[in-house]
Design a protein around this motif. Structure first.
Motif, short mmCIF file in Angstrom:
data_model
loop_
_atom_site.label_atom_id
_atom_site.label_comp_id
_atom_site.label_asym_id
_atom_site.label_seq_id
_atom_site.Cartn_x
_atom_site.Cartn_y
_atom_site.Cartn_z
N ARG A 147 4.59 13.03 -1.13
CA ARG A 147 4.08 12.81 -3.02
C ARG A 147 2.14 12.51 -2.38
O ARG A 147 1.80 12.73 -1.33
N PRO A 148 1.59 12.85 -3.50
CA PRO A 148 0.44 13.55 -3.27
C PRO A 148 -0.73 12.13 -2.03
O PRO A 148 -1.32 13.18 -2.08
N ALA A 149 -0.21 10.92 -2.16
CA ALA A 149 -1.25 10.03 -2.22
C ALA A 149 -0.46 9.94 -0.26
O ALA A 149 -1.01 8.75 0.15
N THR A 150 0.60 10.56 0.00
CA THR A 150 0.68 10.35 1.18
C THR A 150 -0.22 9.94 2.43
O THR A 150 -0.13 9.18 3.77
N THR B 269 0.48 -1.10 0.20
CA THR B 269 -0.22 0.41 0.29
C THR B 269 0.61 1.51 -0.28
O THR B 269 0.96 2.25 -0.91
N MET B 270 1.71 1.09 0.91
CA MET B 270 2.78 2.69 0.91
C MET B 270 3.76 2.36 -0.16
O MET B 270 3.46 3.85 -1.36
N TRP B 271 4.04 1.61 -0.76
CA TRP B 271 4.69 1.72 -1.96
C TRP B 271 3.20 2.64 -2.95
O TRP B 271 4.12 3.23 -3.55
N ALA C 48 -2.97 8.27 2.49
CA ALA C 48 -3.66 6.60 2.40
C ALA C 48 -1.99 6.75 3.15
O ALA C 48 -2.85 4.99 3.94
N SER C 49 -1.03 6.44 2.91
CA SER C 49 0.13 5.88 3.79
C SER C 49 -0.03 5.53 5.14
O SER C 49 0.12 4.43 5.89
N ASN D 230 14.39 5.13 -2.13
CA ASN D 230 12.65 5.23 -2.82
C ASN D 230 11.22 5.82 -2.34
O ASN D 230 10.45 5.73 -2.92
N ALA E 297 1.23 3.37 -3.17
CA ALA E 297 0.28 4.98 -1.98
C ALA E 297 1.82 6.62 -2.87
O ALA E 297 1.88 6.77 -3.27
N THR E 298 2.86 6.07 -2.40
CA THR E 298 3.86 7.04 -2.47
C THR E 298 4.29 6.67 -3.61
O THR E 298 4.88 8.07 -4.30
N ARG F 238 -6.96 3.91 -6.66
CA ARG F 238 -7.31 4.50 -5.38
C ARG F 238 -8.14 3.11 -4.31
O ARG F 238 -7.66 2.13 -3.29
N GLN G 172 8.19 13.17 4.42
CA GLN G 172 7.10 12.34 4.80
C GLN G 172 8.09 11.44 6.28
O GLN G 172 7.29 10.86 6.72
N PRO H 37 11.16 0.54 -6.69
CA PRO H 37 11.00 -0.77 -6.06
C PRO H 37 10.57 -1.63 -7.03
O PRO H 37 9.38 -1.74 -7.76
N THR I 248 9.81 5.00 0.58
CA THR I 248 8.99 3.27 0.89
C THR I 248 9.29 3.39 1.83
O THR I 248 10.16 3.88 2.60
N SER I 249 7.88 2.95 2.54
CA SER I 249 8.01 2.90 4.20
C SER I 249 7.69 1.71 4.96
O SER I 249 7.41 0.39 4.41
N ILE J 257 2.04 6.61 -6.25
CA ILE J 257 1.28 6.88 -7.85
C ILE J 257 0.85 8.18 -7.82
O ILE J 257 0.60 8.66 -9.10
N GLY J 258 1.04 9.01 -7.44
CA GLY J 258 0.94 10.89 -7.45
C GLY J 258 2.33 10.97 -8.27
O GLY J 258 2.00 11.51 -9.27
N GLU J 259 3.67 10.42 -8.88
CA GLU J 259 4.35 10.58 -9.74
C GLU J 259 3.58 10.02 -11.14
O GLU J 259 3.80 10.94 -12.23
#
Lengths: 206, 646
Positions: free
Chosen positions: B353-356, A15-17, B358-359, B264, A19-20, A69, B317, A194, B266-267, A22-24
């Motif tokens: 970043r726009p979708a953070t 999810t995090m990957w 959600a994270s 990158n 989500a972070t 989403r 982030q 990744p 990634t969390s 997708i904006g690009e």
């Protein structure tokens, strides 16, 4: 409990990957004409028992596309397999079995799907409407030399820039010592992305 | 085969259970004190004689280790020699330790033959530093301080170690201090707290939460003192989001921490070996939790804007992830402070970043799931499995259906073997079905051993399990039975001839599986099990095993755990198998052997061809003698009972 925790962690990572990143896709948005067809290649790079006729490689997969989403939500709730069919649309679903793995052609499986209908619409609009493309596969390899059955879930996901040319490749291998790994091809659009789904393991106490 | 193993299992259990009775019988009759004195007097010259031999062996091995190619083993041997012989010759021991420290400085990842953990960059060098430091700390704290002082200068790690893990400790010095603190935390919490406090000079490191967790369990006052010191650091010298996360993890989600990848974005979430606490430290001490949150509130409000930092996106982030880790804590222990934190976070959104968004909600969802009622979770899992099985039943694609059944069978709980087996019977592939069922039985047996249900484990071992797995289970059960009886080594009795026969047969069969190095450890476990019943047979098995070790492509002389013997690898099954941490290493095999027949053990071990393996083996033999009780020395044969076979 532990299985559940690891599943949860993998879900969290995905999810995090996603989500972070997708904006690009949005920032890279522009006019886009989808390719005429999309291609997915599974490749078994190597295995110790490659030349043993008893070795076997089989795989079952479904290949899907969904709104970013919706995909993120599905992943964040634990990638429930029983609900996967409700997320987006199916691009392709098949299974195959390969033997005689010493031949390179038997260690590769290529799927080509024409881009039409809803798939065409989704890819055409992907600059405005983020799309997630993912494979949910289960692979079974019997390595006769190691006498080992390997059954693993392989589930790469791509966002739009990484899938811009309409092709994806999933490469798997078993090392001589028997460890298993898989990678999804590195998308050219973003070198920092990744290329592999990784399970987090415990840091050992000294 | 099954009947044989049932017989074997019963015989071994009887033999092991009978051992203390035999021992008690020997002691009965005369007064116990008189007997003990007599034994002690008789043993004294022998103990001295063997002790001198042992010390000489240790000393020679440590000196020789400098010539070995295997620098990792050399450092271990020198450190252990220093530890064992410190009392006899402190100056010499210090020299070994200093040499070990120097050699460690030259150890690389390549020496360990593999990569480093992606998440924590704990290198082999770091582990060896800890080994040396532990000995120094035990005998000469001043020397330990000197070593740590040298680390303070090690600002730059080598190129291979520059791949920093997300959860690395702040500096090499803090890493070693916290390793030391972890090593002594159980036995000396006060000392651990003192050592860990020193690490705060370099900031709050990842491992601090682990030290705090152990201290919280062992000595809450020491934990609180260390916690307060960490808060002092946070309030005056907060430097990185990970510092707040380490403390947040300790307070709110013990053993779990999230971080932000540097490369990158990634969390990640890590599950550490946090203790299974009935309540979190925050629940146990809400006032301290609030104190931490007040400090973090102040820190967050005073953070520089992302735009003023070198990498605004990563910085934003990291802070967003930190706030995500704190949000639950704020809601519970400082709800009045949360609105201003959220308000402050709004300043960071443009740089995220726009979708953070959600994270940041995902860790919360994960925490909710983790903290949910365990009964609910069991019910959810049960329903989920039922749904998956139903979906598999309906699957028309044969391969998909087969693999779906494998997946569902492997997802069952070890305690629910019957359910797993029932699902596995639906797998339409005889070989795969057999492997899955075998795996499920092995997994359940290992869980039974973990829960001290020895009889159940042995019963399962006698089911249709492959030989190496059955041997692992039976040898582990034998050892646990011995430990349960308070006696580990017994002399042979007439009642265990059948067990010996079967163990020997198992040993013969195992030899055929030499192609896997893992089998060597099973055979070491077997030698250890045999040694508890019949030293002569064990020495014969040990002689054969030496040949196998010499021929093996690789052999880890330090590893003591049972190998994870399954021919099935899938869906993280290997990770989920319980580990048997001891009983299958060189040490486990040679310790009882050396105490039974010192000369033969040395003679056989001298045939090991790899110098470092041979040296470490000699070290184990010598140590087993030095640490033996006088009664054990009294029983030592002065002449070898096994003639060497050339």
């Amino acid at each position: 409990m532990r299985a559940c925790t690891i599943r949860g962690i993998v879900a969290l990572l995905l999810t995090m990957w996603f989500a972070t990143h997708i904006g690009e896709a949005q920032s890279a948005a522009g006019s886009y004409s989808p390719p005429k067809e999309v291609t997915l290649i599974f490749e078994l790079q190597d295995l110790p028992g490659r030349d043993d006729p008893r070795s076997l490689w089989e795989l079952t997969y479904q290949w899907r596309i969904a709104d970013g989403r919706a995909f993120s939500e599905w992943v964040s709730t634990g990638m429930d397999s029983t609900k996967e069919s409700q997320v987006g649309i199916l691009i392709s679903k098949q299974s195959f079995t390969r033997r005689d793995l010493s031949k390179a052609e038997n260690r590769q499986f290529k799927i080509t799907v024409p881009v039409a209908g809803e798939l065409f619409e989704r890819l055409s609009e992907s600059t405005q409407r983020n799309q997630a493309i993912w494979v949910d596969a289960t692979v079974h390899i019997y390595d006769a030399k190691l006498n080992r059955q390997i059954i693993e879930r392989v589930n790469p996901a791509w966002r739009w820039p990484g899938f811009k040319d309409g092709s994806a490749r999933v490469v798997m291998q078993i090392t001589p010592l028997g460890s298993w790994s898989w990678t999804s091809a590195r998308p050219s659009a973003n070198k920092n992305q990744p290329t592999e789904t990784k399970t987090v393991t415990l840091p050992p106490r000294p | 085969m099954n009947a044989r193993f049932t017989g074997l299992a019963v015989s071994i259990l009887i033999a092991a259970a009978a051992a203390p009775l035999v021992a008690q019988k020997t002691d009965a009759g005369g007064g116990q004190q008189r007997a003990a004195k007599k034994i002690s007097t008789a043993a004294a010259p022998l103990a001295e004689q063997f002790g001198e031999r042992a010390r000489q062996m240790i000393s020679n091995t440590a000196d020789e280790s400098l010539k070995w190619d295997d620098r990792i083993t050399a450092v271990r041997v020198m450190s252990r020699a220093a530890d064992l012989l410190w009392v006899d010759d402190p100056e010499r021991a210090r020299r070994w330790l200093r040499r070990a420290w120097e050699v460690t400085g030259g150890v690389s990842v390549a020496d360990a033959g593999g990569g480093m953990n992606r998440l924590r960059g704990q290198s082999p060098r770091s582990t060896l530093y800890t080994t040396v430091l532990l000995v120094a700390q035990r005998h000469d704290p001043e020397l330990a301080n000197q070593f740590i002082g040298k680390l303070a200068d090690e600002k730059e790690k080598s190129a291979e170690e520059s791949r920093r893990g997300v959860f690395d400790d702040r500096t090499a010095r803090s890493e070693q201090l916290l390793n030391l603190a972890l090593a002594v935390a159980d036995e000396n919490p006060t000392l651990a707290a003192n050592i860990a406090e020193q690490s705060l000079v370099d900031g709050i490191s990842f491992q601090l939460q682990l030290v705090l967790l152990i201290l919280h369990r062992r000595d809450p006052k020491a934990a609180n003192r260390l916690f307060d010191a960490a808060l002092d650091h946070l309030s005056t010298a907060f430097a990185h989001a990970s510092e707040g996360q380490a403390i947040a993890s300790y307070l709110f989600t013990p053993g779990r921490v999230t971080g932000t990848g540097q490369g990158n974005g990634t969390s990640l979430a890590v599950v550490a070996d946090g203790a299974a606490l009935k309540m979190t430290p925050a629940q146990a001490d809400p006032a301290r939790a609030r104190q931490f949150l007040k400090i973090m509130h102040r820190v967050l409000l005073n953070l520089p804007a992302p735009s003023s930092t070198p990498n605004p996106t990563i910085y934003a982030q990291e802070i967003a992830t930190l706030v995500g880790s704190l949000r639950g804590g704020f809601s519970l222990y400082a709800p009045d402070l949360l609105p201003s934190v959220e308000h402050r976070m709004a300043d960071f959104i443009p740089d995220l970043r726009p979708a953070t968004g959600a994270s940041s909600s995902s860790p919360r969802a994960e925490n909710m799931r983790i903290n949910s009622n365990s009964n609910d979770e069991q019910e959810i899992n049960k329903l989920y499995l039922e749904a998956l099985e139903e979906a598999a039943d309906k699957e028309t694609d044969l391969i998909a259906r087969k693999l779906a059944y494998v997946r569902v069978a492997l997802m069952t709980k070890p305690e629910d073997l019957a359910r797993g087996q029932r699902i596995a019977t639906k797998i339409d592939d005889a070989e795969l079905r057999k492997q899955v069922i075998s795996f499920l039985i092995y997994r359940t047996a290992l869980h039974a051993l973990e829960k001290d249900q020895i009889e159940k484990a042995v019963e399962l071992a006698s089911a249709a399990l492959p030989l190496p797995q059955a041997i692992v289970l039976i040898t582990a059960a034998q050892r646990l039975t011995g430990e349960r009886s308070g006696k580990n080594v017994s002399k042979s009795t007439g009642s265990d001839l059948h067990a010996l026969e079967l163990l020997s047969e198992a040993e013969r069969l195992l030899k055929r599986e030499d192609k896997f190095n893992d089998t060597l450890r099973v055979r070491l476990g077997l030698v250890a099990a045999l040694a508890a019943i019949d030293a002569t047979r064990a020495l014969a098995a040990w002689t054969d095993l030496i040949d196998a070790i010499n021929q093996a492509s690789s052999f880890d002389p330090v590893e003591t755990s049972a190998p994870r013997l399954t021919n099935l690898q899938g869906f993280s099954t290997q990770l989920l198998l319980p580990r048997i941490p001891h009983g299958y290493g060189l040490k486990d095999a040679v310790t009882p052997l050396a105490r039974a027949d010192f000369e033969s053990s040395v003679s056989i071990a001298s045939k090991l061809t790899v110098p470092s393996v041979r040296g470490l083996c000699m070290m184990e033999i010598a140590q087993s003698i030095l640490e033996a009780k006088p009664e054990a020395i009294r029983r030592l044969k002065t002449e070898p009972i096994v003639k060497s076979r050339n």
